[in-house]
Design a protein around this motif. Structure first.
Motif, mmCIF file in Angstrom:
data_model
loop_
_atom_site.group_PDB
_atom_site.id
_atom_site.type_symbol
_atom_site.label_atom_id
_atom_site.label_comp_id
_atom_site.label_asym_id
_atom_site.label_seq_id
_atom_site.Cartn_x
_atom_site.Cartn_y
_atom_site.Cartn_z
ATOM 1 N N LYS A 50 -11.458 34.091 45.202
ATOM 2 C CA LYS A 50 -10.212 34.832 44.957
ATOM 3 C C LYS A 50 -9.909 34.839 43.457
ATOM 4 N N ILE A 51 -9.330 35.911 43.007
ATOM 5 C CA ILE A 51 -8.931 36.013 41.601
ATOM 6 C C ILE A 51 -7.555 35.379 41.461
ATOM 7 N N GLU A 52 -7.511 34.324 40.656
ATOM 8 C CA GLU A 52 -6.280 33.569 40.439
ATOM 9 C C GLU A 52 -6.168 33.192 38.968
ATOM 10 N N ASP A 53 -4.988 32.803 38.573
ATOM 11 C CA ASP A 53 -4.787 32.189 37.258
ATOM 12 C C ASP A 53 -5.006 30.693 37.460
ATOM 13 N N TRP A 54 -6.276 30.311 37.488
ATOM 14 C CA TRP A 54 -6.643 28.936 37.809
ATOM 15 C C TRP A 54 -6.056 27.935 36.816
ATOM 16 N N ALA A 55 -5.904 28.328 35.565
ATOM 17 C CA ALA A 55 -5.328 27.424 34.564
ATOM 18 C C ALA A 55 -3.877 27.087 34.916
ATOM 19 N N SER A 56 -3.113 28.062 35.323
ATOM 20 C CA SER A 56 -1.716 27.829 35.709
ATOM 21 C C SER A 56 -1.627 26.974 36.965
ATOM 22 N N ILE A 57 -2.520 27.223 37.889
ATOM 23 C CA ILE A 57 -2.523 26.443 39.129
ATOM 24 C C ILE A 57 -2.856 24.981 38.829
ATOM 25 N N ALA A 58 -3.866 24.752 38.008
ATOM 26 C CA ALA A 58 -4.238 23.377 37.657
ATOM 27 C C ALA A 58 -3.114 22.696 36.891
ATOM 28 N N ALA A 59 -2.449 23.433 36.015
ATOM 29 C CA ALA A 59 -1.389 22.865 35.179
ATOM 30 C C ALA A 59 -0.170 22.431 35.988
ATOM 31 N N ILE A 60 0.065 23.066 37.123
ATOM 32 C CA ILE A 60 1.264 22.754 37.910
ATOM 33 C C ILE A 60 1.092 21.504 38.774
ATOM 34 N N CYS A 61 -0.135 21.039 38.935
ATOM 35 C CA CYS A 61 -0.389 19.860 39.770
ATOM 36 C C CYS A 61 0.262 18.623 39.144
ATOM 37 N N PRO A 62 1.184 17.968 39.853
ATOM 38 C CA PRO A 62 1.906 16.840 39.266
ATOM 39 C C PRO A 62 1.069 15.573 39.086
ATOM 40 N N VAL A 63 -0.052 15.473 39.786
ATOM 41 C CA VAL A 63 -0.872 14.260 39.695
ATOM 42 C C VAL A 63 -2.243 14.504 39.073
ATOM 43 N N GLY A 64 -2.518 15.724 38.668
ATOM 44 C CA GLY A 64 -3.793 16.033 38.025
ATOM 45 C C GLY A 64 -4.973 16.088 38.978
ATOM 46 N N ALA A 65 -4.722 16.429 40.231
ATOM 47 C CA ALA A 65 -5.804 16.503 41.219
ATOM 48 C C ALA A 65 -6.663 17.754 41.029
ATOM 49 N N LEU A 66 -6.154 18.729 40.302
ATOM 50 C CA LEU A 66 -6.900 19.956 40.028
ATOM 51 C C LEU A 66 -7.248 20.018 38.551
ATOM 52 N N ILE A 67 -8.502 20.298 38.251
ATOM 53 C CA ILE A 67 -8.922 20.436 36.871
ATOM 54 C C ILE A 67 -9.835 21.652 36.740
ATOM 55 N N LEU A 68 -9.752 22.296 35.602
ATOM 56 C CA LEU A 68 -10.626 23.434 35.348
ATOM 57 C C LEU A 68 -12.001 22.934 34.964
ATOM 58 N N LYS A 69 -13.009 23.595 35.503
ATOM 59 C CA LYS A 69 -14.390 23.300 35.139
ATOM 60 C C LYS A 69 -14.901 24.491 34.347
#
Length: 62
Positions: free
Chosen positions: A37-56
């Protein structure tokens, strides 16, 4: 691409709420990621309060 650390995820759903095109869903207490899916992955990762999402970063060789 986005990386996901299930061990530290608190399943708050913030990432799913930020997802505009269904790239991340919270279903039955589990995070489902669809990187096709086309997403703003950077914004999604940034909103995670515990850092469970990171950009690769993907680097291509020529």
């Amino acid at each position: 691409m986005i990386g996901y650390d299930e061990k530290i995820c608190v399943r708050c759903g913030a990432c799913a709420s930020e997802s505009e095109n269904g790239g991340i869903k919270l279903e039955r207490g589990k995070i489902i990621i669809d990187e096709t899916k086309i997403e703003d992955w950077a914004s999604i990762a940034a909103i995670c309060p515990v850092g469970a999402l990171i950009l690769k970063n993907i680097t291509s060789s020529v």
